[in-house]
Design a protein around this motif. Structure first.
Motif, PDB file in Angstrom:
ATOM      1  N   GLN A 167       2.853   9.527 -12.534  1.00  0.00           N
ATOM      2  CA  GLN A 167       1.766  10.241 -13.220  1.00  0.00           C
ATOM      3  C   GLN A 167       1.163  11.346 -12.348  1.00  0.00           C
ATOM      4  N   LYS A 168       1.376  11.246 -11.037  1.00  0.00           N
ATOM      5  CA  LYS A 168       0.878  12.278 -10.106  1.00  0.00           C
ATOM      6  C   LYS A 168      -0.627  12.492 -10.274  1.00  0.00           C
ATOM      7  N   THR A 169      -1.371  11.387 -10.203  1.00  0.00           N
ATOM      8  CA  THR A 169      -2.810  11.451 -10.433  1.00  0.00           C
ATOM      9  C   THR A 169      -3.587  11.567  -9.121  1.00  0.00           C
ATOM     10  N   GLU A 170      -4.887  11.838  -9.274  1.00  0.00           N
ATOM     11  CA  GLU A 170      -5.782  11.937  -8.122  1.00  0.00           C
ATOM     12  C   GLU A 170      -6.418  10.608  -7.769  1.00  0.00           C
ATOM     13  N   SER A 171      -6.197   9.589  -8.607  1.00  0.00           N
ATOM     14  CA  SER A 171      -6.751   8.269  -8.326  1.00  0.00           C
ATOM     15  C   SER A 171      -5.841   7.210  -8.914  1.00  0.00           C
ATOM     16  N   MET A 172      -5.997   5.977  -8.413  1.00  0.00           N
ATOM     17  CA  MET A 172      -5.176   4.872  -8.885  1.00  0.00           C
ATOM     18  C   MET A 172      -6.018   3.597  -8.893  1.00  0.00           C
ATOM     19  N   ILE A 173      -5.850   2.806  -9.962  1.00  0.00           N
ATOM     20  CA  ILE A 173      -6.515   1.524 -10.093  1.00  0.00           C
ATOM     21  C   ILE A 173      -5.453   0.434  -9.957  1.00  0.00           C
ATOM     22  N   LEU A 174      -5.681  -0.488  -9.030  1.00  0.00           N
ATOM     23  CA  LEU A 174      -4.746  -1.577  -8.796  1.00  0.00           C
ATOM     24  C   LEU A 174      -5.447  -2.902  -9.107  1.00  0.00           C
ATOM     25  N   ASP A 175      -4.965  -3.604 -10.126  1.00  0.00           N
ATOM     26  CA  ASP A 175      -5.570  -4.884 -10.507  1.00  0.00           C
ATOM     27  C   ASP A 175      -4.717  -6.011  -9.929  1.00  0.00           C
ATOM     28  N   GLU A 176      -5.068  -6.423  -8.702  1.00  0.00           N
ATOM     29  CA  GLU A 176      -4.321  -7.444  -7.971  1.00  0.00           C
ATOM     30  C   GLU A 176      -2.819  -7.148  -8.039  1.00  0.00           C
ATOM     31  N   PRO A 177      -2.405  -6.021  -7.485  1.00  0.00           N
ATOM     32  CA  PRO A 177      -1.050  -5.507  -7.694  1.00  0.00           C
ATOM     33  C   PRO A 177       0.048  -6.256  -6.964  1.00  0.00           C
ATOM     34  N   THR A 178      -0.315  -7.108  -5.993  1.00  0.00           N
ATOM     35  CA  THR A 178       0.724  -7.722  -5.165  1.00  0.00           C
ATOM     36  C   THR A 178       0.865  -9.220  -5.408  1.00  0.00           C
ATOM     37  N   ASN A 179       0.325  -9.718  -6.513  1.00  0.00           N
ATOM     38  CA  ASN A 179       0.333 -11.162  -6.781  1.00  0.00           C
ATOM     39  C   ASN A 179       1.731 -11.770  -6.783  1.00  0.00           C
ATOM     40  N   HIS A 180       2.724 -11.058  -7.305  1.00  0.00           N
ATOM     41  CA  HIS A 180       4.061 -11.622  -7.475  1.00  0.00           C
ATOM     42  C   HIS A 180       5.014 -11.214  -6.346  1.00  0.00           C
ATOM     43  N   LEU A 181       4.490 -10.618  -5.300  1.00  0.00           N
ATOM     44  CA  LEU A 181       5.368 -10.004  -4.305  1.00  0.00           C
ATOM     45  C   LEU A 181       5.440 -10.793  -3.007  1.00  0.00           C
ATOM     46  N   ASP A 182       6.628 -10.775  -2.389  1.00  0.00           N
ATOM     47  CA  ASP A 182       6.763 -11.275  -1.028  1.00  0.00           C
ATOM     48  C   ASP A 182       5.946 -10.383  -0.104  1.00  0.00           C
ATOM     49  N   ILE A 183       5.595 -10.912   1.062  1.00  0.00           N
ATOM     50  CA  ILE A 183       4.727 -10.178   1.974  1.00  0.00           C
ATOM     51  C   ILE A 183       5.319  -8.817   2.350  1.00  0.00           C
ATOM     52  N   LYS A 184       6.640  -8.733   2.487  1.00  0.00           N
ATOM     53  CA  LYS A 184       7.274  -7.444   2.821  1.00  0.00           C
ATOM     54  C   LYS A 184       6.912  -6.384   1.791  1.00  0.00           C
ATOM     55  N   TYR A 185       7.011  -6.755   0.507  1.00  0.00           N
ATOM     56  CA  TYR A 185       6.770  -5.778  -0.545  1.00  0.00           C
ATOM     57  C   TYR A 185       5.274  -5.580  -0.801  1.00  0.00           C
ATOM     58  N   GLN A 186       4.454  -6.593  -0.503  1.00  0.00           N
ATOM     59  CA  GLN A 186       3.018  -6.377  -0.548  1.00  0.00           C
ATOM     60  C   GLN A 186       2.624  -5.237   0.390  1.00  0.00           C
ATOM     61  N   LEU A 187       3.100  -5.341   1.618  1.00  0.00           N
ATOM     62  CA  LEU A 187       2.757  -4.320   2.610  1.00  0.00           C
ATOM     63  C   LEU A 187       3.389  -2.983   2.263  1.00  0.00           C
ATOM     64  N   GLN A 188       4.630  -3.014   1.765  1.00  0.00           N
ATOM     65  CA  GLN A 188       5.314  -1.763   1.415  1.00  0.00           C
ATOM     66  C   GLN A 188       4.573  -1.021   0.309  1.00  0.00           C
ATOM     67  N   ILE A 189       4.154  -1.755  -0.725  1.00  0.00           N
ATOM     68  CA  ILE A 189       3.461  -1.113  -1.848  1.00  0.00           C
ATOM     69  C   ILE A 189       2.112  -0.560  -1.403  1.00  0.00           C
ATOM     70  N   LEU A 190       1.352  -1.337  -0.645  1.00  0.00           N
ATOM     71  CA  LEU A 190       0.033  -0.868  -0.227  1.00  0.00           C
ATOM     72  C   LEU A 190       0.143   0.255   0.799  1.00  0.00           C
TER      73      LEU A 190
END
Length: 260
Positions: A155-178
């Motif tokens: 979407q190339k936006t100026e802001s992003m809302i994350l509603d507990e975005p890493t709940n289903h992720l292994d720690i590697k991907y939690q850190l990668q996404i954030l």
């Protein structure tokens, strides 16, 4: 881009969920929302990204009341990564991420080479390039969450809302996404269960309890043993590592001499 809320109240089924929330998220700040289950984190975020309409108060995007903006205008300024994503159709991964380009389209306008290039770029950022032709519903929960992030990035936006975005992720991907979101240098509001992750990434934190803000400040100011005791009813130790990042250690509730 700045996001602010003034005296936001929400009632669901006659029950007050938010009881007058005031926030001010400055341009390019990464702000966390913490609190126990049922405190109003997701309800608050849903009012910001317009799934719910507040019963009282106002939300502002760069000083403009959100209610004065069209949904398409909002989608050009704010992307959302929610924790539940269900679809009844067998979209491919490419089609899912292309949906992030829809705010820039007129009716029946076809996707362009630029759109496809953006899809490729965003899938690469979340490490999912090889999944581009897979059916979205065939992916695991963690894989789906990374695709939803790629769609938000598109979407190339100026802001992003994350509603507990890493709940289903292994720690590697939690850190990668954030890491990916942090490196965007945009305004971010994210709900967190994990206080250590919140302390690692957030510039500021709002703590909610029973629909009200009970603490606000830097992670060092907010995440304390006293606040954790009051919010979560558990004992903890809060330390700083050599990089100055907070580390929370929770203490078991059973006594040390209690048998298993």
């Amino acid at each position: 881009m700045e996001i602010a809320t003034k005296d936001v109240k929400v009632n669901l089924g006659g029950t007050p969920i938010l009881k007058g929330i005031n926030t001010h998220i400055k341009n390019k700040e990464f702000v966390g929302i913490i609190g126990p289950n049922g405190c109003g984190k997701s309800t608050f975020l849903k009012t910001v990204y317009r799934v719910l309409k507040p019963d009282n108060g106002c939300i502002y995007i760069s000083n403009q009341p959100l209610e004065e903006m069209t949904y398409k205008e909002t989608a050009k300024k704010m992307a959302v990564v929610s924790q539940h994503n269900y679809y009844n159709f067998d979209f491919t991964v490419r089609e899912m991420v292309l949906m992030g380009r829809s705010p820039y389209k007129k009716n029946m306008q076809r996707d362009t080479k630029e759109d496809y290039d953006i899809v490729d770029e965003c899938l690469e950022k979340v490490g999912m390039s090889s999944y581009i032709n897979r059916v979205f519903s065939s992916l695991s929960g963690g894989e789906q969450q990374r695709i939803i992030l790629a769609r938000a990035l598109a979407q190339k936006t100026e802001s992003m809302i994350l509603d507990e975005p890493t709940n289903h992720l292994d720690i590697k991907y939690q850190l990668q996404i954030l890491d990916t979101v942090k490196d965007l240098g945009i305004t971010v509001i994210s709900a967190f269960h994990d206080l250590n992750i919140a302390a690692m990434y957030c510039d500021k934190i709002y703590a909610l309890q029973a629909g009200e803000v009970v603490s606000y400040g830097t992670p060092q100011e907010v995440i304390t043993t006293e606040l954790i005791r009051n919010l979560y009813e558990v004992e903890s130790s809060v330390n700083r590592n050599e990089d100055g990042i907070l580390h929370v250690i929770f203490h078991p509730t059973r006594s040390k001499g209690e048998s298993r």
